[in-house]
Write an enzyme that holds these catalytic residues in place. Structure first.
Site, PDB file in Angstrom:
ATOM      1  N   SER A 135       1.053  -0.921   0.452  1.00  0.00           N
ATOM      2  CA  SER A 135      -0.291  -0.041  -0.262  1.00  0.00           C
ATOM      3  C   SER A 135       0.907   1.253   0.002  1.00  0.00           C
ATOM      4  CB  SER A 135      -1.062  -0.462   0.885  1.00  0.00           C
ATOM      5  OG  SER A 135      -0.314  -0.497   2.297  1.00  0.00           O
ATOM      6  N   LYS A 139      -5.349   4.523   8.403  1.00  0.00           N
ATOM      7  CA  LYS A 139      -4.739   5.434   7.790  1.00  0.00           C
ATOM      8  C   LYS A 139      -4.724   6.652   7.917  1.00  0.00           C
ATOM      9  CE  LYS A 139      -2.307   2.195   5.833  1.00  0.00           C
ATOM     10  NZ  LYS A 139      -1.894   1.525   3.965  1.00  0.00           N
TER      11      LYS A 139
END
Length: 355
Positions: free
Chosen positions: A247, A293
């Site tokens: 990611s 996140k």
């Protein structure tokens, strides 16, 4: 002392003793809850980490007045205490164990897979960044990357995550479709010689083909991916410090590109966080745990957060990130991107951050 006062003191003493017992039992129960396993993993906000100290491009220039940051998610096996915590906290999430680790997969297998995926993500980020900066990049197909093995099938005992299958019975397998094509000509019970590399060393093993679960095909029981050797004209060192997964691809691409463009400062003074996988064509892909996140980036003081606009509608990563940003009341701008060029274009259009 009167009899009534004596009885009152005795009752108070008994009551205090009873409360002490309840507290003691509650403490024991709480302590035990940390040792009672569940069939879940828990995910929580991790951190936002500046990429400039992690990435060094030969001949590049670290002139950012701001910073690019990758974002992480904390993940671990959930005991009963963490399970209860996740049920009441908006910033914790439970995932069934089989969605994180495959049946029969050890923790070592999981770590190897995550590191292999991170290594691949780094190479793709390098290729995309160099091409975007106008450099020639050579991509060589190396073989079939083993990203997992299926419990109870032949490959489980012989192959490990991160191995690269280079041929079957002497027939080269430069990518996953080659492996499938070779095996499609075989039948259950046939034996094949698998040539593979592990940590740079070539090896061979013989495996017997079996019917694959929920399929009419036969195979050895691997989850394949394409392994590529990407040749770039300058050296890039990336110290990922044990961070795994794909990611960080987008943000690594932006940091490498910015170091290559020595005449510009793409950050313009902003703290820029984000997430998303990167493909060789520059496409930014969907990731898991984007809500965590966003929280991590906000806590780190990010001004901008890039989120994959992977699908139209409410289920896209971007919409998830936007909903979390609204929930926590952040001033951070959440920006949708489909490609790395979208992110670069957006930053080029921004004025310099006021000092």
């Amino acid at each position: 002392m009167s009899e009534d006062r004596l009885n009152s003191n005795q009752r108070r003493a008994k009551g205090t003793k009873g409360v002490s017992w309840v507290l003691a039992l509650a403490s024991v129960a709480l302590g035990l809850s940390f040792f009672i396993p569940t069939n879940y993993y828990i995910t929580r906000p991790g951190s936002a980490i500046e990429l400039a100290p992690m990435i060094e491009v030969e001949g590049g220039k670290k002139d950012e007045s701001g910073s690019f940051m990758l974002t992480t998610v904390r993940m671990g096996e959930a005991n009963l205490a963490w399970y209860v915590y996740a049920k009441v906290s908006p910033d914790a999430e439970l995932m069934q164990k089989e969605l994180v680790v495959s049946q029969g997969e050890s923790n070592e297998d999981f770590v190897r897979r995550e590191q292999a995926v991170m290594d691949n993500s780094q190479k793709l980020a390098e290729a995309v960044a160099f091409r975007l900066a106008g450099y020639d990049v050579k991509v060589e197909k190396q073989g079939v990357w083993v990203m997992g093995t299926i419990e109870g099938l032949p490959a489980k005992k012989e192959l490990k995550i991160g191995d690269v299958i280079t041929s079957v019975d002497g027939v080269p397998t430069t990518e996953a479709k080659d492996l499938l094509q070779v095996l499609s000509k075989k039948k259950a019970g046939d034996s094949v010689t698998i040539t593979y590399s592990r940590d740079g060393q070539e090896a061979k093993t013989m495996l017997t083909l079996v019917p694959l679960p929920e399929s009419k095909s036969v195979g050895i029981g691997v989850r394949p991916d394409n392994k590529q050797n990407i040749v770039i004209p300058k050296k890039v060192n990336i110290a990922s410090n044990g961070i795994g997964g794909p990611s960080a691809g987008l943000m690594m691409t932006l940091e490498i590109f910015d170091q290559l463009k020595t005449d510009t400062d793409l950050t313009k003074g902003y703290k820029i966080a984000g997430t998303g996988t990167i493909s060789l064509d520059g496409t930014v892909g969907r990731i898991g745990g984007i809500n965590h996140k966003v929280v991590a980036a906000d806590k780190a003081g990010a001004d901008i957060f890039f989120a994959p606009q992977d699908t139209p509608g409410a289920d896209s990563n971007y919409e998830e990130a936007l909903a979390t940003a609204k929930r926590i009341g952040t001033k951070m701008r959440v920006v949708p991107v489909k490609t790395v060029k979208d992110a670069v274009t957006y930053l080029n259009e921004q004025p310099k951050k006021p000092s």
